[in-house]
Design a protein around this motif. Sequence first.
Motif, PDB file in Angstrom:
ATOM      1  N   GLN A   1       1.030   5.756  -0.092  1.00  0.00           N
ATOM      2  CA  GLN A   1       0.471   7.097  -0.057  1.00  0.00           C
ATOM      3  C   GLN A   1       1.498   8.013  -0.708  1.00  0.00           C
ATOM      4  O   GLN A   1       2.703   7.795  -0.546  1.00  0.00           O
ATOM      5  N   GLY A   2       1.031   9.060  -1.384  1.00  0.00           N
ATOM      6  CA  GLY A   2       2.007   9.966  -1.966  1.00  0.00           C
ATOM      7  C   GLY A   2       1.351  11.243  -2.414  1.00  0.00           C
ATOM      8  O   GLY A   2       0.130  11.394  -2.294  1.00  0.00           O
ATOM      9  N   SER A   3       2.153  12.127  -2.925  1.00  0.00           N
ATOM     10  CA  SER A   3       1.593  13.400  -3.345  1.00  0.00           C
ATOM     11  C   SER A   3       2.480  14.039  -4.403  1.00  0.00           C
ATOM     12  O   SER A   3       3.681  13.791  -4.471  1.00  0.00           O
TER      13      SER A   3
ATOM     14  N   SER B   1       4.065   0.896   2.263  1.00  0.00           N
ATOM     15  CA  SER B   1       4.097  -0.204   3.233  1.00  0.00           C
ATOM     16  C   SER B   1       4.041  -1.521   2.485  1.00  0.00           C
ATOM     17  O   SER B   1       3.287  -1.660   1.515  1.00  0.00           O
TER      18      SER B   1
ATOM     19  N   GLY C   1      -5.765   5.411  -3.828  1.00  0.00           N
ATOM     20  CA  GLY C   1      -5.855   6.109  -2.538  1.00  0.00           C
ATOM     21  C   GLY C   1      -5.257   5.331  -1.376  1.00  0.00           C
ATOM     22  O   GLY C   1      -5.627   5.555  -0.222  1.00  0.00           O
ATOM     23  N   GLY C   2      -4.375   4.412  -1.672  1.00  0.00           N
ATOM     24  CA  GLY C   2      -3.676   3.737  -0.579  1.00  0.00           C
ATOM     25  C   GLY C   2      -4.195   2.338  -0.288  1.00  0.00           C
ATOM     26  O   GLY C   2      -3.709   1.680   0.639  1.00  0.00           O
ATOM     27  N   GLN C   3      -5.151   1.875  -1.062  1.00  0.00           N
ATOM     28  CA  GLN C   3      -5.662   0.507  -0.845  1.00  0.00           C
ATOM     29  C   GLN C   3      -4.556  -0.532  -1.042  1.00  0.00           C
ATOM     30  O   GLN C   3      -3.663  -0.352  -1.859  1.00  0.00           O
ATOM     31  N   ARG C   4      -4.655  -1.612  -0.259  1.00  0.00           N
ATOM     32  CA  ARG C   4      -3.678  -2.682  -0.419  1.00  0.00           C
ATOM     33  C   ARG C   4      -3.821  -3.345  -1.779  1.00  0.00           C
ATOM     34  O   ARG C   4      -4.919  -3.706  -2.187  1.00  0.00           O
TER      35      ARG C   4
ATOM     36  N   TYR D   1       5.050   7.254   0.687  1.00  0.00           N
ATOM     37  CA  TYR D   1       5.222   6.320   1.791  1.00  0.00           C
ATOM     38  C   TYR D   1       4.670   4.978   1.336  1.00  0.00           C
ATOM     39  O   TYR D   1       3.503   4.890   0.945  1.00  0.00           O
TER      40      TYR D   1
ATOM     41  N   SER E   1       0.857  -1.195   0.000  1.00  0.00           N
ATOM     42  CA  SER E   1       0.000   0.000   0.000  1.00  0.00           C
ATOM     43  C   SER E   1       0.884   1.233   0.000  1.00  0.00           C
ATOM     44  O   SER E   1       1.983   1.208   0.544  1.00  0.00           O
TER      45      SER E   1
END
Lengths: 338, 338, 338, 338
Positions: free
Chosen positions: D189-191, D205, D332-335, D203, D187
């Motif tokens: 996250q970023g921008s 994981s 959006g960060g989903q696994r 980031y 998963s």
Amino acid sequence: MIKVGVIGYGYWGPNVARNFHASPGVKLIAVSDLDAKRRGLAEMHYPFIRTTPDPEDLVRSPDIDVVAIVTPVFTHFELARRALENGKHIFVEKPFTATADQARELVDLAAKAGRKIMVDHTFLFTGAVRKIKEVIDSGALGRLFFYDSVRVNLGLFQHDVNVIWDLAPHDFSIMRHVIKEPPTAVSAQGSVHIKGGLEDIAYVSIHFGDSTFIAHFHVNWLSPVKIRSTLISGDRKMLVWDDLSSDEKIKIYDRGVEVNGKTEKTGIHSLLISYRSGDIHVPRLEGTEALKREIDYFVGCLESGSDPINNGQAGLEVVRLLEAADESLKRGGQRVAL
Amino acid sequence: MIKVGVIGYGYWGPNVARNFHASPGVKLIAVSDLDAKRRGLAEMHYPFIRTTPDPEDLVRSPDIDVVAIVTPVFTHFELARRALENGKHIFVEKPFTATADQARELVDLAAKAGRKIMVDHTFLFTGAVRKIKEVIDSGALGRLFFYDSVRVNLGLFQHDVNVIWDLAPHDFSIMRHVIKEPPTAVSAQGSVHIKGGLEDIAYVSIHFGDSTFIAHFHVNWLSPVKIRSTLISGDRKMLVWDDLSSDEKIKIYDRGVEVNGKTEKTGIHSLLISYRSGDIHVPRLEGTEALKREIDYFVGCLESGSDPINNGQAGLEVVRLLEAADESLKRGGQRVAL
Amino acid sequence: MIKVGVIGYGYWGPNVARNFHASPGVKLIAVSDLDAKRRGLAEMHYPFIRTTPDPEDLVRSPDIDVVAIVTPVFTHFELARRALENGKHIFVEKPFTATADQARELVDLAAKAGRKIMVDHTFLFTGAVRKIKEVIDSGALGRLFFYDSVRVNLGLFQHDVNVIWDLAPHDFSIMRHVIKEPPTAVSAQGSVHIKGGLEDIAYVSIHFGDSTFIAHFHVNWLSPVKIRSTLISGDRKMLVWDDLSSDEKIKIYDRGVEVNGKTEKTGIHSLLISYRSGDIHVPRLEGTEALKREIDYFVGCLESGSDPINNGQAGLEVVRLLEAADESLKRGGQRVAL
Amino acid sequence: MIKVGVIGYGYWGPNVARNFHASPGVKLIAVSDLDAKRRGLAEMHYPFIRTTPDPEDLVRSPDIDVVAIVTPVFTHFELARRALENGKHIFVEKPFTATADQARELVDLAAKAGRKIMVDHTFLFTGAVRKIKEVIDSGALGRLFFYDSVRVNLGLFQHDVNVIWDLAPHDFSIMRHVIKEPPTAVSAQGSVHIKGGLEDIAYVSIHFGDSTFIAHFHVNWLSPVKIRSTLISGDRKMLVWDDLSSDEKIKIYDRGVEVNGKTEKTGIHSLLISYRSGDIHVPRLEGTEALKREIDYFVGCLESGSDPINNGQAGLEVVRLLEAADESLKRGGQRVAL
């Protein structure tokens, strides 16, 4: 039950009193201080003790076995002498006395009276210095090259002593404790920057007879940054002590120098020198408060009748180094024999 | 077009050659080195130059204007003298010469011949030292207290000079460059730890007449850790230069000491001293390679006929300090007047 | 005269009591703790107060104006509710409550009762966070890019809450205090390593609607090293807060990124981006104890009738973030809208 | 004699060429680059090779055994495919390919053709990563808790890939190399902060089935400070890798957590957890240039016919992680399952 009186309840006295109080087999009896406010504080901490402005009360009190002297240096001798004359053991704040002669007199007096002196060289009881001594005693560093100490800060000026007498007692006592070779001479450079003040920066070298070992100390009240670091280098390993590090105060470097013969090249005789670089080891240090360990140890010495490592003689040797450094300062850095 | 020959293509020579080659208005003409392999390297780098084992070829060559001497110290004087006698300008690796007398002779010779000398005090051209000079010249530090330099490492032993001659030329030249007061005396302590070797650790103090300003230098080949740090403290601000930091080489501390009068307490006259602690400023430094800036500056001096800051006189003063430090070492640390 | 009772005299309670006691215009009236030893300690510190095992005594006491609740999280709501119902102002240890619903109920209750809530987000009152807020509010950082926080240690496991509830309240409250944009969603990753335990390591991302600003938090009880650092980056300047540094907690970097147009090369559209790197500034921070400043401020709010910045609403928002992080953990990291 | 051609002589290509050239048993035959200046440089370095703007010349050349592809990512697949089809072994710059499908196709192709693929995961050949692998393989860390990597800088934006594809291939390949458990989901996250740009902060994981082990990666082009640090924590020991440290890159902490049972206090079930803190060990690392070791190893693999650890499959797995991270970013960060 060892009964203790503490003279001086300023900055350090409360710590001394607290640790005597907490030591099993000790009873805190009395505290003296010229300042009524400080006496009030002592009474609040220990409602059961008596307080007095007059140190003579403690020194002569029949119900006191040990007098702890935690006052400015220039008062140590007189208070210590009176205490020994009255049959007390004494615990004296560093530096032991203002002159080596005074220290000698107290050592003699204690010997005659069969009483013990402990000079408060607290640093000897830190986990760091205990580890350094253990490492050096084990021979791990090999033949020692040098001891280099830096203790600088934008510091509180002491009003009655110069920067050497303020800061170097720590380092001289540590160095004497961990280094076996006896020092034979001292030279010092320093400077006074505040009009009417005393030396606020100094560099002290200590020499050891014919030995190539050398010790050097930089003490300084005018440094923008705080540094408390010591390098001890030997031909097998090398040690760095950074007292400001929280986690890695002692590092032991498996590094060394080896001479592998000589060579001659383009007319120059050269040594073939090689450097060895191995692992670094950061030993865990004991966390106990040094002053607690020191005072418990002093109590043990009193109970067993043995002499502490930081006895009057140890205190005298530090004072002699301080005195010699002052002499050298006055003579523009000439070596002063010990 | 300034035509340059480089004598010595060992460790540092290639950098000197590269920067002369890259400097506009300069033509690299020849390289000499005793070692055929090093000459081969030079030929690979600059196929258009000529190479020779004999430095005399360069020194006498009519098509060379500048001779760069990048050889061991003990050869500097003879090569430099020959070059000046043949009308060349010279660029000489530090330290300038092996004795102050030699340096004086070269300075005189250059004056008579109307030729320029640059001594390769490269550090003067780093962003760090340029910033330090700018800060001190601006008066931001106020009245200066001390200059304290530590340059230690588990180092490469030089075979022909001791640790002072190896490392201190850097620090002496920097100190002389940024500090206006002229030094008047030197004292030094040191020790030899490798049988048959030279001093591998030394502490040098420099004194400045009646001034309370003091400079001190610790140079050491036997330290487990590498430290290259300089503290310069004044009554208004204080500066720390950590040359090993990648990002924060220079820090300027808005810290100081103030005397606010005198007091008298329990019989001791005391100064009322207060400490001021403000912001820290870390200026960005110019990133250009120091040697490039130095050589471009030398070329500019040659074109304009002006004398470089690191001229023969500057080189002489550094050699005089080195020599005095050696004398003091021999005399057990006594002050040697300059 | 504001009369204060403190519930809970364990690790933090004594600090809260001491600072209320020291605040002008405040009278410490009573302390409650289940443990008789802790009550004994409170009596020793403040012989003039009354102590009780029953918090209800304080909550209902007519001579108490403010109840400070310094107990485990799961007890906050009930104690706070009872105190507000009895017309007390409350000071509540962080995190405010165990659920957002509880927090909402307390906020409503306080509004109806006309009473003040302060949640003990102590960090907001440190010199470091006050400086960060000042810098961001001044616009010096420009448009903000991200907020990145790391708070890790080989820590004390809390027994009743996971690592997010233990450590992140600090960082969430700081972030909410200094960043204007309102968070809209939370996602979290974490893991449980001790059988029967709670999450001991977690990574939390906070999102801000359509904004490109992103905040991220690493909280961890299993790190070999202690790190407490926060990066806040903007297009004009960037800030680093290292809370473990003694001397340089806040550094402001004059660094940034600029877009200078587009280019096209070998078929790829590229942005022409340049980096700017200038000085670093380390501002001096106020040294006052944060808790003292916080409690003096709370007393001022009570006297003037104004609402503190760290009021119930602020406490609620932090709890809402904690709750959302827990929800996201359970859903494998999915974004949870706030 | 293994004959090598290098495609791409930009930033990294010269290093690859130099190390192939220096490897015994290898002959550098040809270099191709679109840019005539870069070809000129290659000719200066290696006057005996041939250069060409057309990579197809190398790919089809009968006198070349190995093609090194050191070009932008988007070109890797086509060049690699052509080289394998022509019976060459390939050395490919990381990341291996732009998609996992491409990587799979190349792995299949190589298997059919009996040719070797090495993906240039240089970090695996550093002294630091080799030591980390040795320590983990020895079981010294015990059961592993987490892998936490931070690689941030005020960096050079890559124009054709986002920050994950630019920086994370290093960390993903290292993590895959030293951690035995196979990852099962990602998963991220970023921008994006620069208009028209790609993610510049992220980031990531990585999850490992039912295992409590977790890996996390922070990659960032917008950080004011450069950090390259990795924490790997286990229940027996913990390791920190600080790649920016010159002397202490790897530290092994003899620290751990122990569960000693359960307790129940005031209604809360608690684990009795204790922390162990022992020595820190800083192992000396091999100093050889990583790329040299890698290329010598590749040459050894080719000679012996064995498959390198960083083969096509290893490259594929890294690309799959990168691809999954991108997918998670978009969702959006989903696994994203692997």
